[in-house]
Enzyme design. Structure first.
Site, short mmCIF file in Angstrom:
data_model
loop_
_atom_site.label_atom_id
_atom_site.label_comp_id
_atom_site.label_asym_id
_atom_site.label_seq_id
_atom_site.Cartn_x
_atom_site.Cartn_y
_atom_site.Cartn_z
N GLU A 16 0.81 -1.22 0.00
CA GLU A 16 0.00 0.00 0.00
C GLU A 16 0.85 1.27 0.00
O GLU A 16 0.52 2.24 -0.67
CB GLU A 16 -0.95 0.00 1.20
CG GLU A 16 -2.12 -0.98 1.07
CD GLU A 16 -1.76 -2.41 1.41
OE1 GLU A 16 -0.64 -2.65 1.90
OE2 GLU A 16 -2.60 -3.30 1.18
N HIS B 203 -11.76 -5.62 8.16
CA HIS B 203 -12.48 -5.44 6.89
C HIS B 203 -13.74 -4.63 7.13
O HIS B 203 -14.73 -4.78 6.43
CB HIS B 203 -12.83 -6.78 6.24
CG HIS B 203 -11.63 -7.60 5.87
ND1 HIS B 203 -10.86 -8.25 6.81
CD2 HIS B 203 -11.05 -7.84 4.67
CE1 HIS B 203 -9.87 -8.88 6.19
NE2 HIS B 203 -9.96 -8.65 4.90
#
Lengths: 315, 324
Positions: free
Chosen positions: B60, B129
């Site tokens: 990322e 999540h």
């Protein structure tokens, strides 16, 4: 210093001029800095001038280089005008970042410097994006990530090597390895030799960063590799930091001994220039004097320039 | 007009702007070959090629750093972070590099990058999540934070975000990706950043919410009708820049304010909106400002239903602005 005859006199003098500009600017800053006329912390480049000079002579304005926190050397070598840098150190609106950046955040769109970051390693992935952008936009330019050995500790350094190799990004990773991360010796902050591991991802070149001719030759090869392959390369330059990490005091770390003759890229290069008759003592002295005049002009320009308007907090 | 889900509208927004502007690039983990784990980028690689829609390593920080480099020199990258919970490795690049690019260069450089990321709970995703991290980014000057709640807004706000000169966090409420359907204008459709919308008009209490919480609040508002109170729901659409005027106008009309968000309470953006009312509409307030939020715990695993604000909790929050 090894004898080399391939270098053209004008290139040799340009590199000398670059190194002396970086050095003489630092020497001006040293006595002024305690007077608080500059608005910024400074990370001086004394001892490391050869890396910037030997690399940037191969770069063009369309090559985009992002720097770390030790900016003065590479920024000047890449083309940042002296007075633009000095005005930025003085926190004046005529500075290269209009008094919003300081020593650690210099910009020069004209000469391909889209910034520098004080977060160690923070510039590396940005350089990969610049290189990829050059490629996608059809420019012949390349990206250059200019960082120190401390940055190789950071995860983003390794992410960037992988990304650049996978996506065949025309980017040069330039590690200016002064062997110190602040006061930590390299052996205490990095377990392995990053340049060796970088070899798994891309061609690696190594230079003596206190010998500008060594950097000139290896950087020439590395830059040509990136330009021709449109893929990445890595150039590792070992050098020595003479000053403390930040500020204007000399380093006195027992594990970082400095020999002011042997470790000095300028002394070494001037000896070479005289020995090979590429320059006379008079010519060398003239270079120094000319730079002193440029510095006078740059500091006068900075001192006469305005501070930012306190009302204009936002950009 | 075409009826689309929120997810299809995002895909349509990306496609529209990629057609319109060949500087726009989409990349991230699994976005190319796979079309995205939620399918937001489906078909883009086939249509626009591997140069403009490509997969990246699981990296990322590298993804966002690379996007920043592209953005400052002539491209319009739209990187995806697969779940907002995965953005933290890239936090440094977003906060230290992208957000400060314009300021520290004295306006010489901007960073026109849109980081898209699904966020929020409601899909039983567990700790990593499900989170709502909008407040971290709202707290960072130099970033814009956009959260659509309808398909038409998703497309229109996404296109505006891509055209914006500054970095934008575009947060997609994944719980309503497929359940929220609506009419979406074909082709060019722009919803300006900084303009909220009145989701539902009312006289008695203002509820400010965003993303998937709009639906929750609509149910609460219906329940309040039975008690004879009409609730006004304001969707700011963009938390930064915030449509202060719209919120204040509504609060001055109703005299009451409830803010609803999934994120934990402490330091959540609800506090900012409460402060806005306290600073600029105190004389109009007839009761305490209430916040209905997630809890000050990590996002839970089995207790998701209790953690997320539901219509009953919103109703209680509204009632507390009357009964105090």
């Amino acid at each position: 210093m090894t004898e080399r005859t391939g270098i053209r006199p004008e290139q040799a003098m340009k590199m000398l001029r670059t190194m002396r500009t970086i050095r003489q600017l630092s020497e001006r800053i040293i006595p002024l800095y305690p007077k608080d006329v500059m608005e910024t912390p400074v990370h001086l480049c004394i001892g490391q001038e050869a890396v910037s000079a030997g690399l940037c002579i191969h770069l063009r304005d369309e090559d985009l280089m992002v720097l770390g926190h030790r900016t003065h050397g590479p920024a000047l070598a890449k083309g940042l005008p002296l007075k633009s840098l000095v005005a930025e150190l003085y926190g004046r609106t005529t500075g290269c970042s209009h008094a919003r950046g300081g020593s650690m955040h210099v910009y020069d769109g004209e000469h391909g410097i889209p910034g520098s970051s004080a977060i160690v390693g923070g510039n590396i992935a940005v350089s990969v994006g610049l290189g990829l952008g050059r490629k996608l936009l059809g420019s012949e330019g390349i990206g250059v990530a200019y960082f120190g050995d401390g940055a190789t500790d950071a995860g983003v350094f390794w992410e960037s090597l992988n990304f650049a190799a996978l996506k065949e990004v025309p980017v040069l990773f330039l590690c200016e390895d002064n062997g110190l991360s602040n006061v930590m010796p390299k052996s205490e902050h990095m377990f392995a030799d990053p340049a060796r591991i970088a070899g798994e991802f891309m061609p690696v070149y190594r230079a003596d960063g206190t010998d500008v001719l060594s950097v000139y030759e290896e950087a020439g090869r590395a830059v040509a590799q990136v330009r021709e392959s449109r893929g990445p390369a890595y150039l590792h330059c070992t050098t020595k930091r003479w000053m403390q990490h930040q500020g204007v005091l000399e380093d006195d770390l027992p594990y970082n001994p400095i020999d002011p003759e042997k470790d000095c890229p300028i002394v070494r290069f001037e000896e070479f220039l005289l020995r090979t008759r590429l320059a006379t003592p008079g010519e060398l002295a003239a270079v120094g004097e000319e730079i002193e005049r440029d510095l006078d002009e740059a500091f006068a320009f900075a001192e006469a320039s305005p501070y930012p308007d306190p009302e204009a907090m936002e950009v | 007009m075409t009826t689309m889900t929120l997810l299809q509208a995002i895909n349509d927004g990306l496609r529209t702007e990629m057609k319109n502007d060949d500087r726009v690039l989409v990349f991230g983990e699994d976005v190319g070959r796979n079309g995205g784990v939620f399918r937001a980028t489906e078909g883009l690689q086939e249509e626009f090629g591997e140069e403009r829609c490509f997969d990246t390593p699981l990296s990322e920080c590298g993804i966002i750093g690379t996007a920043i480099g592209m953005a400052v020199y002539g491209l319009r990258p739209v990187p995806e972070i697969q779940f907002l919970d995965f953005i933290y490795p890239a936090f440094d690049q977003i906060v230290s590099e992208a957000a400060k690019m314009r300021y520290r260069s004295g306006g010489e450089y901007t960073c026109p990058m849109v980081v898209r990321s699904p966020y929020g709970g409601g899909i039983r995703g567990g700790h990593y999540h499900s989170q709502s991290a909008e407040a971290y980014f709202c707290h960072t000057p130099g970033l814009k934070v956009v959260i659509p709640s309808t398909p038409a807004d998703a497309k229109g706000l996404l296109i505006s975000s891509i055209r914006d000169e500054d970095p934008v966090l575009f947060l997609e409420p994944k719980r309503i990706y497929r359940t929220m359907k609506g009419e979406v204008p074909d082709g060019e459709h722009v919803v300006p950043l900084g303009k909220g919308r009145i989701v539902r008009e009312g006289r008695d209490c203002t509820v400010v919410a965003w993303g998937a919480m709009i639906e929750t609040c609509l149910k609460a508002a219906e329940a309040m009708e039975a008690e004879g109170r009409t609730i006004e729901i304001v969707d700011p659409r963009t938390l930064v820049p915030l449509d202060e005027e719209l919120i204040l106008e509504s609060v001055k009309k109703t005299g009451r304010l409830v803010v609803v968000h999934e994120a934990p309470r402490t330091g959540g953006f609800g506090g900012e909106i409460a402060a806005l009312a306290a600073e600029k509409a105190i004389a109009w307030l007839e009761g305490p400002v209430r916040r209905v939020t997630g809890f000050d715990t990590p996002f839970p695993y089995t207790l998701e239903g209790l953690y997320m604000p539901d219509p009953n909790r919103v109703v209680r929050g509204i009632q507390q602005t009357f009964d105090w």
